[in-house]
Motif scaffolding. Structure first.
Motif, PDB file in Angstrom:
ATOM      1  N   LEU A 177       0.803  -1.076  -0.152  1.00 47.09           N
ATOM      2  CA  LEU A 177      -0.119   0.038   0.024  1.00 47.09           C
ATOM      3  C   LEU A 177       0.803   1.254  -0.128  1.00 47.09           C
ATOM      4  O   LEU A 177       0.496   2.248  -0.255  1.00 47.09           O
ATOM      5  CB  LEU A 177      -0.984  -0.006   1.150  1.00 47.09           C
ATOM      6  N   ASP A 178       2.113   1.127   0.367  1.00 50.85           N
ATOM      7  CA  ASP A 178       2.806   2.305   0.691  1.00 50.85           C
ATOM      8  C   ASP A 178       3.941   2.412  -0.622  1.00 50.85           C
ATOM      9  O   ASP A 178       4.523   1.285  -1.011  1.00 50.85           O
ATOM     10  CB  ASP A 178       3.918   2.276   1.861  1.00 50.85           C
ATOM     11  N   PHE A 179       4.152   3.590  -1.275  1.00 53.07           N
ATOM     12  CA  PHE A 179       4.889   3.696  -2.503  1.00 53.07           C
ATOM     13  C   PHE A 179       6.300   3.801  -1.977  1.00 53.07           C
ATOM     14  O   PHE A 179       6.786   4.156  -0.825  1.00 53.07           O
ATOM     15  CB  PHE A 179       4.394   5.086  -2.904  1.00 53.07           C
ATOM     16  N   GLU A 180       7.234   2.848  -2.658  1.00 54.87           N
ATOM     17  CA  GLU A 180       8.419   2.972  -2.339  1.00 54.87           C
ATOM     18  C   GLU A 180       9.397   3.780  -3.292  1.00 54.87           C
ATOM     19  O   GLU A 180       9.200   3.393  -4.606  1.00 54.87           O
ATOM     20  CB  GLU A 180       8.906   1.550  -2.512  1.00 54.87           C
ATOM     21  N   PRO A 181      10.063   4.758  -3.077  1.00 48.27           N
ATOM     22  CA  PRO A 181      10.592   5.641  -3.806  1.00 48.27           C
ATOM     23  C   PRO A 181      11.754   5.289  -4.389  1.00 48.27           C
ATOM     24  O   PRO A 181      12.438   4.494  -3.701  1.00 48.27           O
ATOM     25  CB  PRO A 181      10.560   7.166  -3.005  1.00 48.27           C
ATOM     26  N   ASN A 182      12.304   6.009  -5.481  1.00 52.92           N
ATOM     27  CA  ASN A 182      13.787   5.827  -5.820  1.00 52.92           C
ATOM     28  C   ASN A 182      14.374   4.450  -6.083  1.00 52.92           C
ATOM     29  O   ASN A 182      15.571   4.274  -5.924  1.00 52.92           O
ATOM     30  CB  ASN A 182      14.681   6.571  -4.792  1.00 52.92           C
ATOM     31  N   LEU A 183      13.709   3.712  -6.704  1.00 54.62           N
ATOM     32  CA  LEU A 183      14.044   2.254  -7.052  1.00 54.62           C
ATOM     33  C   LEU A 183      14.714   2.240  -8.492  1.00 54.62           C
ATOM     34  O   LEU A 183      14.771   3.407  -8.922  1.00 54.62           O
ATOM     35  CB  LEU A 183      12.742   1.258  -7.023  1.00 54.62           C
ATOM     36  N   SER A 184      15.196   1.265  -8.991  1.00 51.77           N
ATOM     37  CA  SER A 184      15.653   1.216 -10.083  1.00 51.77           C
ATOM     38  C   SER A 184      14.707   1.568 -11.346  1.00 51.77           C
ATOM     39  O   SER A 184      13.486   1.552 -11.122  1.00 51.77           O
ATOM     40  CB  SER A 184      16.136  -0.090 -10.616  1.00 51.77           C
ATOM     41  N   VAL A 185      15.141   2.392 -12.222  1.00 45.67           N
ATOM     42  CA  VAL A 185      14.243   2.624 -13.336  1.00 45.67           C
ATOM     43  C   VAL A 185      13.318   1.689 -13.902  1.00 45.67           C
ATOM     44  O   VAL A 185      12.243   2.039 -14.407  1.00 45.67           O
ATOM     45  CB  VAL A 185      14.997   3.494 -14.400  1.00 45.67           C
ATOM     46  N   LEU A 186      13.868   0.430 -13.784  1.00 44.97           N
ATOM     47  CA  LEU A 186      13.105  -0.852 -14.311  1.00 44.97           C
ATOM     48  C   LEU A 186      11.631  -0.697 -13.815  1.00 44.97           C
ATOM     49  O   LEU A 186      10.601  -1.162 -14.190  1.00 44.97           O
ATOM     50  CB  LEU A 186      13.774  -2.013 -13.707  1.00 44.97           C
ATOM     51  N   ASP A 187      11.641  -0.467 -12.253  1.00 45.97           N
ATOM     52  CA  ASP A 187      10.354  -0.376 -11.409  1.00 45.97           C
ATOM     53  C   ASP A 187       9.286   0.439 -12.158  1.00 45.97           C
ATOM     54  O   ASP A 187       8.002   0.120 -12.543  1.00 45.97           O
ATOM     55  CB  ASP A 187      10.368   0.045 -10.103  1.00 45.97           C
ATOM     56  N   LEU A 188       9.801   1.632 -12.486  1.00 44.12           N
ATOM     57  CA  LEU A 188       8.962   2.591 -13.355  1.00 44.12           C
ATOM     58  C   LEU A 188       8.565   2.337 -14.679  1.00 44.12           C
ATOM     59  O   LEU A 188       7.463   2.245 -15.131  1.00 44.12           O
ATOM     60  CB  LEU A 188       9.581   4.001 -13.337  1.00 44.12           C
ATOM     61  N   LEU A 189       9.629   1.776 -15.540  1.00 44.51           N
ATOM     62  CA  LEU A 189       9.327   1.447 -16.879  1.00 44.51           C
ATOM     63  C   LEU A 189       8.392   0.338 -16.945  1.00 44.51           C
ATOM     64  O   LEU A 189       7.273   0.202 -17.779  1.00 44.51           O
ATOM     65  CB  LEU A 189      10.612   0.977 -17.646  1.00 44.51           C
ATOM     66  N   PHE A 190       8.360  -0.860 -16.184  1.00 46.19           N
ATOM     67  CA  PHE A 190       7.618  -1.830 -16.270  1.00 46.19           C
ATOM     68  C   PHE A 190       6.111  -1.666 -15.759  1.00 46.19           C
ATOM     69  O   PHE A 190       5.344  -1.984 -16.224  1.00 46.19           O
ATOM     70  CB  PHE A 190       8.116  -3.033 -15.158  1.00 46.19           C
ATOM     71  N   CYS A 191       5.998  -0.775 -14.737  1.00 44.78           N
ATOM     72  CA  CYS A 191       4.587  -0.323 -14.230  1.00 44.78           C
ATOM     73  C   CYS A 191       4.103   0.665 -14.983  1.00 44.78           C
ATOM     74  O   CYS A 191       2.851   0.526 -14.989  1.00 44.78           O
ATOM     75  CB  CYS A 191       5.007   0.138 -12.869  1.00 44.78           C
ATOM     76  N   GLU A 192       4.718   1.657 -15.688  1.00 47.34           N
ATOM     77  CA  GLU A 192       4.130   2.884 -16.195  1.00 47.34           C
ATOM     78  C   GLU A 192       4.236   2.864 -17.737  1.00 47.34           C
ATOM     79  O   GLU A 192       3.625   3.717 -18.263  1.00 47.34           O
ATOM     80  CB  GLU A 192       4.545   4.252 -15.598  1.00 47.34           C
ATOM     81  N   GLY A 193       5.236   2.238 -18.281  1.00 50.15           N
ATOM     82  CA  GLY A 193       5.697   2.131 -19.578  1.00 50.15           C
ATOM     83  C   GLY A 193       5.776   3.469 -20.259  1.00 50.15           C
ATOM     84  O   GLY A 193       6.555   4.299 -19.746  1.00 50.15           O
ATOM     85  N   PRO A 194       5.131   3.909 -21.404  1.00 54.61           N
ATOM     86  CA  PRO A 194       5.048   5.251 -21.966  1.00 54.61           C
ATOM     87  C   PRO A 194       4.870   6.652 -21.051  1.00 54.61           C
ATOM     88  O   PRO A 194       5.321   7.586 -21.609  1.00 54.61           O
ATOM     89  CB  PRO A 194       4.109   5.380 -23.020  1.00 54.61           C
ATOM     90  N   SER A 195       4.446   6.293 -19.757  1.00 51.85           N
ATOM     91  CA  SER A 195       4.181   7.548 -18.997  1.00 51.85           C
ATOM     92  C   SER A 195       5.339   7.862 -18.049  1.00 51.85           C
ATOM     93  O   SER A 195       5.470   8.758 -17.296  1.00 51.85           O
ATOM     94  CB  SER A 195       3.036   7.254 -17.954  1.00 51.85           C
ATOM     95  N   ALA A 196       6.403   6.929 -18.181  1.00 50.25           N
ATOM     96  CA  ALA A 196       7.501   6.783 -17.395  1.00 50.25           C
ATOM     97  C   ALA A 196       8.322   8.152 -17.570  1.00 50.25           C
ATOM     98  O   ALA A 196       8.658   8.902 -16.367  1.00 50.25           O
ATOM     99  CB  ALA A 196       8.638   5.745 -17.461  1.00 50.25           C
ATOM    100  N   GLY A 197       8.798   8.828 -18.559  1.00 49.29           N
ATOM    101  CA  GLY A 197       9.289   9.969 -18.802  1.00 49.29           C
ATOM    102  C   GLY A 197       8.729  11.162 -18.160  1.00 49.29           C
ATOM    103  O   GLY A 197       9.151  11.942 -17.637  1.00 49.29           O
ATOM    104  N   SER A 198       7.077  11.447 -18.180  1.00 49.71           N
ATOM    105  CA  SER A 198       6.432  12.455 -17.676  1.00 49.71           C
ATOM    106  C   SER A 198       6.660  12.341 -16.029  1.00 49.71           C
ATOM    107  O   SER A 198       6.534  13.143 -15.350  1.00 49.71           O
ATOM    108  CB  SER A 198       5.003  12.482 -17.986  1.00 49.71           C
ATOM    109  N   ILE A 199       6.594  10.969 -15.724  1.00 48.15           N
ATOM    110  CA  ILE A 199       6.834  10.883 -14.124  1.00 48.15           C
ATOM    111  C   ILE A 199       8.161  11.481 -13.403  1.00 48.15           C
ATOM    112  O   ILE A 199       8.287  11.897 -12.699  1.00 48.15           O
ATOM    113  CB  ILE A 199       6.526   9.671 -13.633  1.00 48.15           C
ATOM    114  N   ILE A 200       9.185  11.202 -14.278  1.00 41.15           N
ATOM    115  CA  ILE A 200      10.294  11.347 -13.991  1.00 41.15           C
ATOM    116  C   ILE A 200      10.537  13.127 -14.154  1.00 41.15           C
ATOM    117  O   ILE A 200      11.110  13.824 -13.232  1.00 41.15           O
ATOM    118  CB  ILE A 200      11.598  10.950 -15.190  1.00 41.15           C
ATOM    119  N   ARG A 201       9.916  13.845 -15.009  1.00 44.54           N
ATOM    120  CA  ARG A 201       9.846  15.206 -15.008  1.00 44.54           C
ATOM    121  C   ARG A 201       9.226  15.763 -14.000  1.00 44.54           C
ATOM    122  O   ARG A 201       9.734  16.765 -13.222  1.00 44.54           O
ATOM    123  CB  ARG A 201       9.237  15.826 -16.253  1.00 44.54           C
TER     124      ARG A 201
END
Length: 207
Positions: A177-201
């Protein structure tokens, strides 16, 4: 042209990408000295019940060794462990099947030096993030020509909250339930796909 020097990481975390996101050129120095307990040979992913540190074993523990000379220890079956962890953590993620084959392909090459392995992973991650940053490997003597030098700044033992680079912007992760920050970018890419770049911004900490 914005030129940023930074330490090369193994499957870099989100703070790394926030730090270099606006760069047009990324300067990487293979002649810098290897530091133990750095992100050069480790990263973090999320499993069902914990955050897992993945470490690449290296040959020898000699002090004052350059990053470019560090060899990967393939006598240890670390690739299988890392791939198993990534598949266990993200096999059911929405974009896993799209991105995993490229990541898996790098593991299967048995690249001899960690520098080349990290450089190939970074190149793939930037491509998947659709971020056209030019990578330039430079000598130590050339660093004076850089606009911003971030080498030595991002360390596992120092919380990202103490730096003015990355702020946690929650996205949909697979477990807990709790968000885990600052993991490997793999976490973001696998979970968010094309939205990953906007989340990084959005995750770039504003001064």
């Amino acid at each position: 042209m914005s030129k940023i020097a930074i330490d090369l990481q193994y499957l870099p975390n989100l703070e790394f990408f926030c730090a270099i996101w606006e760069a047009e050129e990324l300067w990487l120095c293979a002649g810098d000295t290897y530091q133990r307990k750095s992100w050069f040979n480790r990263t973090q992913i999320r499993l069902s019940n914990k955050v897992e540190m993945l470490s690449v074993p290296i040959v020898g523990r000699r002090p004052r060794v350059s990053l470019g000379s560090i060899k990967v220890d393939y006598q240890q079956k670390w690739q299988k462990n890392h791939l198993r962890g990534i598949q266990s953590g993200y096999g059911k993620a929405p974009f896993f099947e799209y991105f995993f084959p490229e990541i898996e392909g790098v593991f299967q090459k048995q690249t001899s030096h960690l520098w080349e392995l990290n450089l190939e992973f970074l190149t793939i991650c930037l491509k998947l993030l659709q971020r056209p940053v030019k990578l330039r490997v430079v000598e130590n003597s050339e660093i004076e020509g850089v606009d911003t030098d971030l080498r030595g700044l991002l360390k596992p033992g120092e919380p990202f909250l103490e730096r003015s680079i990355y702020q946690a912007v929650p996205y949909q992760q697979l477990f807990g339930l709790d968000f885990e920050p600052n993991l490997s970018v793999l976490d973001l890419l696998f979970c968010e796909g094309p939205s990953a770049g906007s989340i990084i911004r959005k995750s770039i900490k504003k001064e």
